[in-house]
Design an enzyme around this catalytic site. Structure first.
Site, PDB file in Angstrom:
ATOM      1  N   ASP A  66       0.865  -1.182   0.000  1.00  0.00           N
ATOM      2  CA  ASP A  66       0.000   0.000   0.000  1.00  0.00           C
ATOM      3  C   ASP A  66       0.899   1.228   0.000  1.00  0.00           C
ATOM      4  O   ASP A  66       1.931   1.245   0.669  1.00  0.00           O
ATOM      5  CB  ASP A  66      -0.888   0.013   1.253  1.00  0.00           C
ATOM      6  CG  ASP A  66      -2.129   0.863   1.087  1.00  0.00           C
ATOM      7  OD1 ASP A  66      -1.985   2.073   0.813  1.00  0.00           O
ATOM      8  OD2 ASP A  66      -3.247   0.325   1.244  1.00  0.00           O
ATOM      9  N   THR A  69      -4.422   6.675   0.708  1.00  0.00           N
ATOM     10  CA  THR A  69      -5.721   6.688   1.376  1.00  0.00           C
ATOM     11  C   THR A  69      -5.801   5.611   2.454  1.00  0.00           C
ATOM     12  O   THR A  69      -6.679   5.685   3.317  1.00  0.00           O
ATOM     13  CB  THR A  69      -6.875   6.461   0.378  1.00  0.00           C
ATOM     14  OG1 THR A  69      -6.714   5.195  -0.262  1.00  0.00           O
ATOM     15  CG2 THR A  69      -6.903   7.558  -0.679  1.00  0.00           C
ATOM     16  N   GLY A  70      -4.917   4.641   2.417  1.00  0.00           N
ATOM     17  CA  GLY A  70      -4.885   3.611   3.446  1.00  0.00           C
ATOM     18  C   GLY A  70      -4.234   4.128   4.716  1.00  0.00           C
ATOM     19  O   GLY A  70      -3.602   5.185   4.736  1.00  0.00           O
ATOM     20  N   ARG A 105       3.150 -14.077 -13.883  1.00  0.00           N
ATOM     21  CA  ARG A 105       4.527 -14.574 -13.735  1.00  0.00           C
ATOM     22  C   ARG A 105       4.564 -15.838 -12.898  1.00  0.00           C
ATOM     23  O   ARG A 105       5.347 -16.763 -13.163  1.00  0.00           O
ATOM     24  CB  ARG A 105       5.389 -13.481 -13.089  1.00  0.00           C
ATOM     25  CG  ARG A 105       6.867 -13.838 -12.936  1.00  0.00           C
ATOM     26  CD  ARG A 105       7.621 -12.632 -12.378  1.00  0.00           C
ATOM     27  NE  ARG A 105       7.374 -11.454 -13.192  1.00  0.00           N
ATOM     28  CZ  ARG A 105       7.509 -10.196 -12.761  1.00  0.00           C
ATOM     29  NH1 ARG A 105       7.909  -9.966 -11.515  1.00  0.00           N
ATOM     30  NH2 ARG A 105       7.262  -9.185 -13.562  1.00  0.00           N
ATOM     31  N   ALA A 150     -10.952  -6.065  -7.322  1.00  0.00           N
ATOM     32  CA  ALA A 150     -12.054  -5.383  -6.644  1.00  0.00           C
ATOM     33  C   ALA A 150     -12.616  -4.307  -7.552  1.00  0.00           C
ATOM     34  O   ALA A 150     -12.069  -3.213  -7.674  1.00  0.00           O
ATOM     35  CB  ALA A 150     -11.559  -4.772  -5.333  1.00  0.00           C
ATOM     36  N   TYR A 169     -13.120   7.589 -11.445  1.00  0.00           N
ATOM     37  CA  TYR A 169     -13.278   6.331 -10.703  1.00  0.00           C
ATOM     38  C   TYR A 169     -14.038   5.298 -11.533  1.00  0.00           C
ATOM     39  O   TYR A 169     -13.583   4.162 -11.704  1.00  0.00           O
ATOM     40  CB  TYR A 169     -14.001   6.592  -9.391  1.00  0.00           C
ATOM     41  CG  TYR A 169     -14.158   5.377  -8.509  1.00  0.00           C
ATOM     42  CD1 TYR A 169     -13.053   4.779  -7.901  1.00  0.00           C
ATOM     43  CD2 TYR A 169     -15.412   4.823  -8.256  1.00  0.00           C
ATOM     44  CE1 TYR A 169     -13.192   3.660  -7.082  1.00  0.00           C
ATOM     45  CE2 TYR A 169     -15.562   3.717  -7.439  1.00  0.00           C
ATOM     46  CZ  TYR A 169     -14.452   3.141  -6.860  1.00  0.00           C
ATOM     47  OH  TYR A 169     -14.594   2.031  -6.047  1.00  0.00           O
ATOM     48  N   TYR A 214      -6.562 -10.478 -19.948  1.00  0.00           N
ATOM     49  CA  TYR A 214      -5.544 -11.404 -19.443  1.00  0.00           C
ATOM     50  C   TYR A 214      -6.130 -12.810 -19.306  1.00  0.00           C
ATOM     51  O   TYR A 214      -5.434 -13.808 -19.554  1.00  0.00           O
ATOM     52  CB  TYR A 214      -5.001 -10.914 -18.097  1.00  0.00           C
ATOM     53  CG  TYR A 214      -3.795 -10.012 -18.216  1.00  0.00           C
ATOM     54  CD1 TYR A 214      -2.507 -10.466 -17.903  1.00  0.00           C
ATOM     55  CD2 TYR A 214      -3.925  -8.706 -18.655  1.00  0.00           C
ATOM     56  CE1 TYR A 214      -1.398  -9.652 -18.015  1.00  0.00           C
ATOM     57  CE2 TYR A 214      -2.829  -7.869 -18.782  1.00  0.00           C
ATOM     58  CZ  TYR A 214      -1.565  -8.354 -18.458  1.00  0.00           C
ATOM     59  OH  TYR A 214      -0.458  -7.528 -18.574  1.00  0.00           O
ATOM     60  N   THR A 236     -20.415  -0.620   1.153  1.00  0.00           N
ATOM     61  CA  THR A 236     -19.987  -1.447   2.278  1.00  0.00           C
ATOM     62  C   THR A 236     -19.563  -0.542   3.433  1.00  0.00           C
ATOM     63  O   THR A 236     -19.022   0.545   3.219  1.00  0.00           O
ATOM     64  CB  THR A 236     -18.825  -2.358   1.862  1.00  0.00           C
ATOM     65  OG1 THR A 236     -19.208  -3.114   0.705  1.00  0.00           O
ATOM     66  CG2 THR A 236     -18.460  -3.327   2.971  1.00  0.00           C
TER      67      THR A 236
END
Length: 322
Positions: free
Chosen positions: A33, A37-38, A110, A118, A149, A163, A179
């Site tokens: 992180d 914002t964390g 890899r 998410a 966003y 992918y 949430t």
């Protein structure tokens, strides 16, 4: 199987709860992180946990974080997630949804690892279909303020599917609906955190518009359970994970006042641009494929969150909801 797992955005609200759950199941976790914002306080209780390693780094930069080595699974949760945060960092939000997601996918590729991204109910925009099913393509303003966003998440979904299709990767997409719970940042501008902090301080609860717009609120423990079930499934297309119980903003405000015992009044303000008028997940797919549905009611979840917000109400004086 005990796994070695990479979680990006590990110090965030959801990333930290996911990390806790993985550790409790016996897995080893590398958390990355950049703390834009964390909050490392969300992980401080794991400081002496031998199966957890934290690295402060930026997944958007190939040299900004170290290759974690062989991992069995990657959970990609790195992104600003509330309107004040992504409006403050619009370019960074687009970058983490594009470049950051690609870097995380390259790590998973890899090491032949599983990958879960998410995503968000914001992919549906201000929906013309209600409730929202996964096959609905959405009604999104691609150049509005919220587009940084919305489009970052929509692009990331396309990238993950590319992918999966081109490289045969085991990928999963969860569309997360509103949430809440402990560790939700008190000043992040989301409905529950705004109302809880204002009610606990005796300030008026800020209601945008006339309060008739709807949301569906999922308690964090229910959400994490759904995410883990999806990660262990064979489903590669998006799956809604959220609570289908729909509340108006006014109903949510009244529930917060009841749980907190606050006598705060309501204050009405103008509705932000492109703010969705309705939001409710159709979770038929999650019920059918994952055997999942939420169990915690709104009032019960608010009660479980009360102590957390009450402690923060004393730590952050002068709070003003945005």
């Amino acid at each position: 199987m005990r796994m070695r797992v990479l979680v990006t955005g590990a110090a965030g609200f959801l990333g930290s709860h996911l990390t806790d759950r993985l550790i409790s199941e016996g897995h080893s976790v590398i958390g990355v992180d950049n703390l834009s914002t964390g909050d490392f306080d969300n992980l401080a209780h794991l400081e002496n946990e031998p199966r957890f390693v934290f690295e402060e780094g930026d997944i958007c930069e190939r040299t900004g974080w170290r290759d974690p080595g062989r991992v069995n699974f990657v959970f990609n949760f790195a992104s600003p997630a509330s309107p004040p945060e992504y409006l403050r960092m619009p370019i960074e939000t687009l970058r983490v949804g594009s470049r950051g997601t690609e870097n995380a996918l390259e790590i998973a590729h890899r090491y032949n690892a599983g990958f879960l991204h998410a995503s968000t109910s914001e992919c549906y925009g201000d929906p013309l279909e209600h409730p929202q099913k996964e096959d609905y393509w959405g009604h999104v303003n691609p150049v509005g303020p919220r587009s940084v966003y919305d489009e970052a998440k929509r692009y990331a979904e396309a990238l993950v599917m590319a992918y999966h299709r081109a490289r045969g990767m085991n990928t999963h997409l969860v569309r997360i609906f509103n949430t809440y719970g402990p560790r939700l940042r008190p000043s992040d501008g989301r409905v529950i955190s705004n109302f809880m902090m204002q009610a606990l301080r005796g300030d008026p609860l800020t209601v945008y518009g006339d309060g008739s717009q709807t949301r569906s609120f999922c308690y964090v423990d229910d959400l994490i359970d759904g995410i883990l079930r999806l990660s262990r499934s064979t489903e590669h297309l998006p799956v809604n994970i959220g609570n289908p119980d729909e509340f108006t903003i006014l109903e949510c405000a009244k529930a917060v006042l009841e749980v907190t015992g606050s006598s705060s009044e309501l204050r009405f303000d103008s509705l932000p641009k492109d703010d969705p008028t309705r939001r409710r997940p159709d979770i038929t797919k999650a019920r059918t494929l994952l055997g999942w549905e939420p169990h915690v009611s709104l009032k019960e979840g608010l009660r479980r969150s009360l102590n957390f917000f009450a402690s923060r109400a004393e730590l952050t004086p002068g709070f003003l909801a945005v």
